[in-house]
Design a protein around this motif. Structure first.
Motif, mmCIF file in Angstrom:
data_model
loop_
_atom_site.group_PDB
_atom_site.id
_atom_site.type_symbol
_atom_site.label_atom_id
_atom_site.label_comp_id
_atom_site.label_asym_id
_atom_site.label_seq_id
_atom_site.Cartn_x
_atom_site.Cartn_y
_atom_site.Cartn_z
ATOM 1 N N UNK A 1 4.938 -0.576 -2.916
ATOM 2 C CA UNK A 1 6.278 -1.101 -2.654
ATOM 3 C C UNK A 1 7.353 -0.204 -3.252
ATOM 4 N N UNK A 2 6.990 0.628 -4.238
ATOM 5 C CA UNK A 2 7.949 1.528 -4.869
ATOM 6 C C UNK A 2 7.822 2.965 -4.367
ATOM 7 N N UNK A 3 6.926 3.187 -3.413
ATOM 8 C CA UNK A 3 6.658 4.551 -2.942
ATOM 9 C C UNK A 3 7.665 4.972 -1.877
ATOM 10 N N UNK B 1 -0.220 -6.360 4.211
ATOM 11 C CA UNK B 1 -0.163 -7.821 4.184
ATOM 12 C C UNK B 1 -0.002 -8.353 2.763
ATOM 13 N N UNK B 2 -0.315 -7.531 1.767
ATOM 14 C CA UNK B 2 -0.171 -7.929 0.370
ATOM 15 C C UNK B 2 1.231 -7.652 -0.177
ATOM 16 N N UNK B 3 2.072 -7.007 0.615
ATOM 17 C CA UNK B 3 3.384 -6.554 0.136
ATOM 18 C C UNK B 3 4.496 -7.381 0.790
ATOM 19 N N UNK B 4 5.101 -8.315 0.071
ATOM 20 C CA UNK B 4 6.219 -9.070 0.653
ATOM 21 C C UNK B 4 7.352 -8.125 1.058
ATOM 22 N N UNK C 1 -2.229 -0.828 9.977
ATOM 23 C CA UNK C 1 -3.065 -1.904 10.490
ATOM 24 C C UNK C 1 -3.071 -3.020 9.471
ATOM 25 N N UNK C 2 -2.903 -4.257 9.949
ATOM 26 C CA UNK C 2 -2.959 -5.424 9.073
ATOM 27 C C UNK C 2 -3.810 -6.505 9.746
ATOM 28 N N UNK D 1 -9.333 -12.168 0.863
ATOM 29 C CA UNK D 1 -8.387 -13.282 0.881
ATOM 30 C C UNK D 1 -8.588 -14.289 -0.245
ATOM 31 N N UNK D 2 -9.814 -14.439 -0.726
ATOM 32 C CA UNK D 2 -10.089 -15.417 -1.775
ATOM 33 C C UNK D 2 -9.740 -14.898 -3.173
#
Length: 259
Positions: A88-90, A106-109, A131-132, A209-210
């Motif tokens: 996210x900071x890249x 998908x993990x990055x809001x 790809x997500x 996901x878990x």
């Protein structure tokens, strides 16, 4: 949140296939710098170094556990490097020619806004491929969210899991690329994966996901949650004569910036 590289690669062929379907659409000739955002254990990043031996290939990931697994690959290939970083900071370096992100955004809001900034910063002729997972509304995920919101678990797991808002649809990513002045292609694929063994869908989500649920609960609670969740999964994904069919939808987008 800790990651288990061994669990992540347990279904290696299934997890690798979307990466190769994605990168097959990248037609870069002799890129100088290639970046893999969310590289995980690095095994797929290493294939980029094999494909473009003249490029400097950098894999970025926030997980120290994943990068520890990747370190040996970098020792074998001088052009391959791994770094721990929050994607996210890249921002891309001026000489970046190819950016790949496979099952990480998908993990990055707010990753769609990040994409817009990356696309603007990349130089003309650069390639971007992402790809997500597109299965956040499938039983594997909706049942997990329903259980997490139920009486026993609601207080402990409030806000831990995200839903369909985690990713966009193919048209959303296509629009971002086209609006940025890129020639682009977007598509989706639903892989009909036949998983072996008992509770195979549970084993699958244990690798991805878990993880947030396990991280949020004490060990005994995590085992209890898994047991209840596994029972729901067995009903949603019954075992057949050839194994358990687990449909898995993936969303892809690839583009090249106009020169």
């Amino acid at each position: 949140m800790k990651w288990d590289p061994a669990k992540y690669v347990e279904f290696g062929d299934y997890r690798s296939r979307p990466f190769f379907d994605l990168t097959a659409r990248i037609h870069a000739d002799r890129p100088a710098r290639v970046v893999d955002l969310g590289c995980g254990p690095g095994n797929l990043t290493a294939t980029l170094a094999e494909r473009w031996p003249g490029a400097r290939v950098l894999g970025l990931d926030s997980s120290g556990e994943m990068l520890a697994k990747a370190a040996s690959l970098a020792e074998e290939v001088p052009s391959l490097q791994f770094e721990q970083a929050d994607i996210a900071a890249w921002m891309p370096a001026p000489d970046t020619d190819v950016v790949v992100s496979n099952a990480a955004l998908q993990w990055v809001p707010g990753h769609q806004d990040l994409m817009r900034r990356w696309l603007e910063a990349l130089r003309p002729g650069a390639w971007f491929a992402m790809q997500v997972p597109g299965n956040f509304n499938s039983p594997s995920h909706s049942l997990m969210r329903e259980l997490a919101a139920s009486g026993r678990w609601a207080a402990k797991l409030d806000g831990v899991l995200r839903g369909g808002e985690s990713v966009g649809e193919p048209r959303d990513y296509l629009s971002i690329l086209l609006d940025g002045g890129w020639a682009a292609d977007a598509w989706e694929t639903s892989y009909q994966q036949v998983l072996p063994g008992p509770d195979p869908v549970l084993e699958w989500v244990r690798g991805t996901a878990l993880r947030p649920v396990v991280a949020a609960l004490e060990e005994d609670d995590a085992k209890r949650f898994e047991s209840e969740y596994a029972a729901a999964l067995r009903d949603a994904y019954p075992q057949g004569a050839h194994g358990t069919v687990f449909p898995f939808r993936r969303i892809f987008a690839v583009g090249r910036k106009a020169r």
